[in-house]
Design a protein around this motif. Structure first.
Motif, PDB file in Angstrom:
ATOM      1  N   ALA A  35      66.857  29.824  11.643  1.00 38.99           N
ATOM      2  CA  ALA A  35      67.574  28.988  10.683  1.00 38.99           C
ATOM      3  C   ALA A  35      68.704  28.286  11.420  1.00 38.99           C
ATOM      4  N   GLY A  36      68.907  27.012  11.127  1.00 35.03           N
ATOM      5  CA  GLY A  36      69.960  26.243  11.782  1.00 35.03           C
ATOM      6  C   GLY A  36      69.606  24.773  11.781  1.00 35.03           C
ATOM      7  N   GLU A  37      69.746  24.151  12.945  1.00 32.70           N
ATOM      8  CA  GLU A  37      69.435  22.731  13.065  1.00 32.70           C
ATOM      9  C   GLU A  37      68.733  22.477  14.387  1.00 32.70           C
ATOM     10  N   ILE A  38      67.942  21.403  14.410  1.00 30.54           N
ATOM     11  CA  ILE A  38      67.321  20.976  15.663  1.00 30.54           C
ATOM     12  C   ILE A  38      67.388  19.462  15.737  1.00 30.54           C
ATOM     13  N   THR A  39      67.597  18.972  16.950  1.00 37.43           N
ATOM     14  CA  THR A  39      67.567  17.535  17.186  1.00 37.43           C
ATOM     15  C   THR A  39      66.183  17.183  17.710  1.00 37.43           C
ATOM     16  N   VAL A  40      65.595  16.134  17.122  1.00 40.81           N
ATOM     17  CA  VAL A  40      64.255  15.690  17.493  1.00 40.81           C
ATOM     18  C   VAL A  40      64.332  14.242  17.955  1.00 40.81           C
ATOM     19  N   PRO A  41      63.817  13.932  19.171  1.00 44.51           N
ATOM     20  CA  PRO A  41      63.313  14.887  20.151  1.00 44.51           C
ATOM     21  C   PRO A  41      64.451  15.640  20.843  1.00 44.51           C
ATOM     22  N   GLN A  42      64.107  16.754  21.484  1.00 46.02           N
ATOM     23  CA  GLN A  42      65.077  17.561  22.211  1.00 46.02           C
ATOM     24  C   GLN A  42      65.536  16.800  23.455  1.00 46.02           C
ATOM     25  N   GLU A  43      66.800  16.929  23.783  1.00 44.58           N
ATOM     26  CA  GLU A  43      67.306  16.245  24.966  1.00 44.58           C
ATOM     27  C   GLU A  43      67.029  17.074  26.212  1.00 44.58           C
ATOM     28  N   GLY A  44      66.570  16.422  27.278  1.00 39.29           N
ATOM     29  CA  GLY A  44      66.403  17.080  28.566  1.00 39.29           C
ATOM     30  C   GLY A  44      65.091  17.813  28.756  1.00 39.29           C
ATOM     31  N   THR A  45      64.221  17.771  27.753  1.00 40.55           N
ATOM     32  CA  THR A  45      62.924  18.425  27.891  1.00 40.55           C
ATOM     33  C   THR A  45      61.887  17.638  27.089  1.00 40.55           C
ATOM     34  N   PRO A  46      60.647  17.564  27.570  1.00 38.42           N
ATOM     35  CA  PRO A  46      59.616  16.910  26.767  1.00 38.42           C
ATOM     36  C   PRO A  46      59.486  17.607  25.410  1.00 38.42           C
ATOM     37  N   THR A  47      59.185  16.841  24.377  1.00 43.21           N
ATOM     38  CA  THR A  47      59.081  17.385  23.020  1.00 43.21           C
ATOM     39  C   THR A  47      57.756  16.979  22.396  1.00 43.21           C
ATOM     40  N   PHE A  48      57.052  17.970  21.849  1.00 44.28           N
ATOM     41  CA  PHE A  48      55.854  17.694  21.052  1.00 44.28           C
ATOM     42  C   PHE A  48      56.263  17.773  19.586  1.00 44.28           C
ATOM     43  N   ILE A  49      56.031  16.693  18.856  1.00 49.50           N
ATOM     44  CA  ILE A  49      56.436  16.602  17.453  1.00 49.50           C
ATOM     45  C   ILE A  49      55.192  16.627  16.570  1.00 49.50           C
ATOM     46  N   ASP A  50      55.217  17.507  15.585  1.00 48.42           N
ATOM     47  CA  ASP A  50      54.118  17.653  14.631  1.00 48.42           C
ATOM     48  C   ASP A  50      54.683  17.435  13.232  1.00 48.42           C
ATOM     49  N   LEU A  51      54.155  16.446  12.509  1.00 54.12           N
ATOM     50  CA  LEU A  51      54.533  16.247  11.111  1.00 54.12           C
ATOM     51  C   LEU A  51      53.433  16.853  10.256  1.00 54.12           C
ATOM     52  N   PHE A  52      53.822  17.722   9.323  1.00 50.07           N
ATOM     53  CA  PHE A  52      52.838  18.449   8.523  1.00 50.07           C
ATOM     54  C   PHE A  52      53.363  18.676   7.109  1.00 50.07           C
ATOM     55  N   ALA A  53      52.511  19.217   6.257  1.00 46.02           N
ATOM     56  CA  ALA A  53      52.928  19.708   4.940  1.00 46.02           C
ATOM     57  C   ALA A  53      52.048  20.897   4.595  1.00 46.02           C
ATOM     58  N   THR A  54      52.579  21.810   3.812  1.00 51.75           N
ATOM     59  CA  THR A  54      51.830  23.021   3.487  1.00 51.75           C
ATOM     60  C   THR A  54      50.620  22.722   2.585  1.00 51.75           C
ATOM     61  N   TRP A  55      50.651  21.595   1.859  1.00 46.05           N
ATOM     62  CA  TRP A  55      49.527  21.261   0.972  1.00 46.05           C
ATOM     63  C   TRP A  55      48.417  20.513   1.698  1.00 46.05           C
ATOM     64  N   CYS A  56      48.646  20.157   2.949  1.00 46.93           N
ATOM     65  CA  CYS A  56      47.739  19.294   3.716  1.00 46.93           C
ATOM     66  C   CYS A  56      46.654  20.125   4.385  1.00 46.93           C
ATOM     67  N   ALA A  57      45.406  19.983   3.917  1.00 46.84           N
ATOM     68  CA  ALA A  57      44.297  20.775   4.479  1.00 46.84           C
ATOM     69  C   ALA A  57      44.084  20.520   5.974  1.00 46.84           C
ATOM     70  N   PRO A  58      44.070  19.260   6.439  1.00 49.20           N
ATOM     71  CA  PRO A  58      43.916  19.042   7.885  1.00 49.20           C
ATOM     72  C   PRO A  58      45.062  19.653   8.697  1.00 49.20           C
ATOM     73  N   CYS A  59      46.241  19.755   8.100  1.00 48.80           N
ATOM     74  CA  CYS A  59      47.381  20.347   8.819  1.00 48.80           C
ATOM     75  C   CYS A  59      47.126  21.821   9.106  1.00 48.80           C
ATOM     76  N   PRO A 127      48.287  14.969   9.129  1.00 45.12           N
ATOM     77  CA  PRO A 127      49.154  15.311  10.249  1.00 45.12           C
ATOM     78  C   PRO A 127      49.432  14.092  11.133  1.00 45.12           C
ATOM     79  N   TYR A 128      50.572  14.143  11.811  1.00 43.55           N
ATOM     80  CA  TYR A 128      50.970  13.063  12.702  1.00 43.55           C
ATOM     81  C   TYR A 128      51.652  13.703  13.898  1.00 43.55           C
ATOM     82  N   HIS A 129      51.308  13.223  15.087  1.00 45.04           N
ATOM     83  CA  HIS A 129      51.823  13.840  16.304  1.00 45.04           C
ATOM     84  C   HIS A 129      52.452  12.816  17.216  1.00 45.04           C
ATOM     85  N   ALA A 130      53.474  13.248  17.928  1.00 46.61           N
ATOM     86  CA  ALA A 130      54.122  12.377  18.904  1.00 46.61           C
ATOM     87  C   ALA A 130      54.594  13.234  20.078  1.00 46.61           C
TER      88      ALA A 130
END
Length: 162
Positions: A35-59, A127-130
């Protein structure tokens, strides 16, 4: 819908990112996530971003792939999954945590109730990825289910950069 796609700015071809990133999101206490906060993308390291939802079957289906790739790359790449679902009412943080555990999530999970990240990435759906490089520039993005080999290729590309 389409309003998000119109609002979202895409990075220019030169690699400059005019999309309003980085953004900060509230994170959930769940396996691999505090629990807390995160900055997206993370600074100083490669970041894999996944956009999802709990109702999304493909997710749900996508989580198996992400779990496998995270086991291989989690020590070199920051993994972040963000849902634009609103917590409270019918969906609680506990529900998201249970979904996360059930689908073997083991990295940071956060919430974006205003869909700011979707807008910033120009994502029209999930889902969406970056993938962002260590400087925070988005180098690759894709809508829909993504194969593990595709994710590996894109992560290797940013990891190999000087």
């Amino acid at each position: 819908g389409s309003v998000l796609a119109v609002r979202g700015g895409l990075p220019s071809p030169t690699g400059e990112d005019s999309s309003g990133l980085p953004l900060t999101f509230e994170t959930i206490d769940a396996p691999g996530s505090e629990a807390g906060e995160i900055t997206v993308p993370q600074e100083g390291t490669p970041t894999f971003i996944d956009l999802f939802a709990t109702w999304c079957a493909p997710c749900k289906e996508q989580m198996n792939v992400l779990s496998t790739v995270h086991e291989e790359y989690g020590d070199r790449v920051a993994f972040v999954s963000i849902t634009n679902e609103r917590l409270g009412g019918t969906l609680t943080e506990r529900d998201v945590r249970a979904w996360w555990r059930r689908h073997h999530g083991a990295w940071t999970v956060g919430v974006d109730p205003d869909s700011d990240l979707m807008a910033a990435l120009g994502a029209g759906g999930i889902p969406y990825h970056a993938v962002a490089d260590a400087s925070g520039t988005i180098r690759w993005q894709k809508a829909g289910l993504t194969l593990a080999d595709t994710i590996r290729t894109e992560l290797d590309r940013v990891l190999e950069e000087p």
